[in-house]
Design a protein around this motif. Structure first.
Motif, short mmCIF file in Angstrom:
data_model
loop_
_atom_site.label_atom_id
_atom_site.label_comp_id
_atom_site.label_asym_id
_atom_site.label_seq_id
_atom_site.Cartn_x
_atom_site.Cartn_y
_atom_site.Cartn_z
N GLY A 61 89.21 7.08 -17.53
CA GLY A 61 89.54 8.31 -16.83
C GLY A 61 90.89 8.21 -16.14
N ALA A 62 91.80 9.11 -16.49
CA ALA A 62 93.15 9.14 -15.93
C ALA A 62 93.88 7.81 -16.08
N HIS A 63 93.48 7.04 -17.06
CA HIS A 63 94.06 5.72 -17.33
C HIS A 63 94.05 4.83 -16.08
N MET A 64 92.96 4.91 -15.31
CA MET A 64 92.85 4.09 -14.11
C MET A 64 92.39 2.66 -14.42
N GLN A 65 91.81 2.45 -15.60
CA GLN A 65 91.32 1.12 -16.01
C GLN A 65 90.48 0.49 -14.89
N PRO A 66 89.37 1.15 -14.54
CA PRO A 66 88.63 0.79 -13.33
C PRO A 66 87.64 -0.35 -13.52
N TRP A 67 88.13 -1.48 -14.00
CA TRP A 67 87.22 -2.60 -14.26
C TRP A 67 87.84 -3.92 -13.83
N THR A 68 86.97 -4.84 -13.50
CA THR A 68 87.33 -6.24 -13.26
C THR A 68 86.32 -7.10 -13.99
N PHE A 69 86.80 -8.00 -14.85
CA PHE A 69 85.93 -8.94 -15.54
C PHE A 69 86.02 -10.29 -14.81
N VAL A 70 84.90 -10.77 -14.33
CA VAL A 70 84.86 -12.06 -13.65
C VAL A 70 84.16 -13.06 -14.56
N ALA A 71 84.90 -14.08 -15.00
CA ALA A 71 84.37 -15.08 -15.93
C ALA A 71 84.00 -16.35 -15.16
N GLU A 147 81.59 5.85 -17.18
CA GLU A 147 81.87 6.06 -18.60
C GLU A 147 82.94 5.09 -19.10
N SER A 148 83.98 4.90 -18.30
CA SER A 148 85.07 4.01 -18.70
C SER A 148 84.58 2.58 -18.85
N CYS A 149 83.79 2.13 -17.89
CA CYS A 149 83.28 0.75 -17.95
C CYS A 149 82.29 0.57 -19.10
N GLY A 150 81.55 1.62 -19.41
CA GLY A 150 80.63 1.53 -20.54
C GLY A 150 81.36 1.31 -21.85
#
Length: 223
Positions: A61-71, A147-150
């Motif tokens: 959404g709005a190219h916010m890239q609202p995710w953080t992947f923690v490995a 939706e974006s994270c999915g």
């Protein structure tokens, strides 16, 4: 303009080549299964990095890239995650979940025990960012976060399968313990936990059938 338009071109194939590629990708992904029995064989960090980079190509959404992947490969943190997850799962199977829900899970052979959270060489937790920061450092709302994270999670799973790794989408509820163990800020909420590794040599999966095309699609075609 902060994002000026640039030319976009897709690869060009014949119709026959396109169908062959579509068939090959379908069969590759149709072989994917959720795995609960992992080998402790090490997985190079670069493969996890590349899968995260692939997931991050997802539209948002709005190219916010609202995710953080923690490995996580640290065994102490993995043990803490397993203990906390099993505590929540034990409570869920012990009464939080409805009888109908427990019955639906029965064919999969799952219960509150999650040994794979320590066996898998990596645990990757996708956190959804409710808000972010603008260029001036102020708070900025993110849009269509779920939706974006999915979509990003789906690409992550596909990227892992493409290189021969296995995973499982695990969502113990509630998942607040992940924020605490992994020291995440309050603007992030755990979205899904994914153990990642090679399947154990003796791994088995339920013999499941997927719904055919006519049960998952509706068509309104031009005359």
């Amino acid at each position: 303009m902060p994002n000026p338009p640039v030319p976009y071109r897709t690869a060009r194939w014949t119709e026959e080549e396109m169908e062959a590629r579509a068939d090959a990708f379908f069969h590759e992904m149709d072989a994917r299964r959720s795995v609960r029995h992992f080998s402790d064989r090490p997985v190079p960090r670069r493969l996890i990095e590349r899968a995260i980079e692939t997931a991050s190509t997802a539209p948002s959404g709005a190219h916010m890239q609202p995710w953080t992947f923690v490995a996580v490969s640290d065994p102490d943190r993995q043990r803490c995650i397993r203990e906390a997850a099993e505590a929540e799962e034990r409570a869920s199977y012990g009464g939080r979940m409805s009888a109908e829900w427990v019955e639906a899970l029965a064919p999969l052979g799952t219960d509150w025990r999650k040994p794979f959270l320590e066996t898998a060489p990596w645990l990757v937790v996708l956190f959804a960012q409710r808000t972010g920061r603008n260029a001036a450092g102020g708070k900025r709302k993110h849009y269509y976060v779920q939706e974006s994270c999915g979509i990003a999670a789906g690409l992550f799973v596909a990227a892992l399968h493409h290189v021969g790794l296995a995973t499982l989408t695990h969502t113990p509820s509630p998942m607040r313990f992940l924020s605490e163990i992994l020291e995440r800020p309050p603007n992030e909420a755990p979205y899904v936990l994914l153990p990642v590794g090679f399947p154990a040599p003796d791994a088995t999966v339920p013999d499941l059938a997927r719904k055919p095309l006519d049960q998952v699609s509706v068509w309104f075609e031009s005359p």
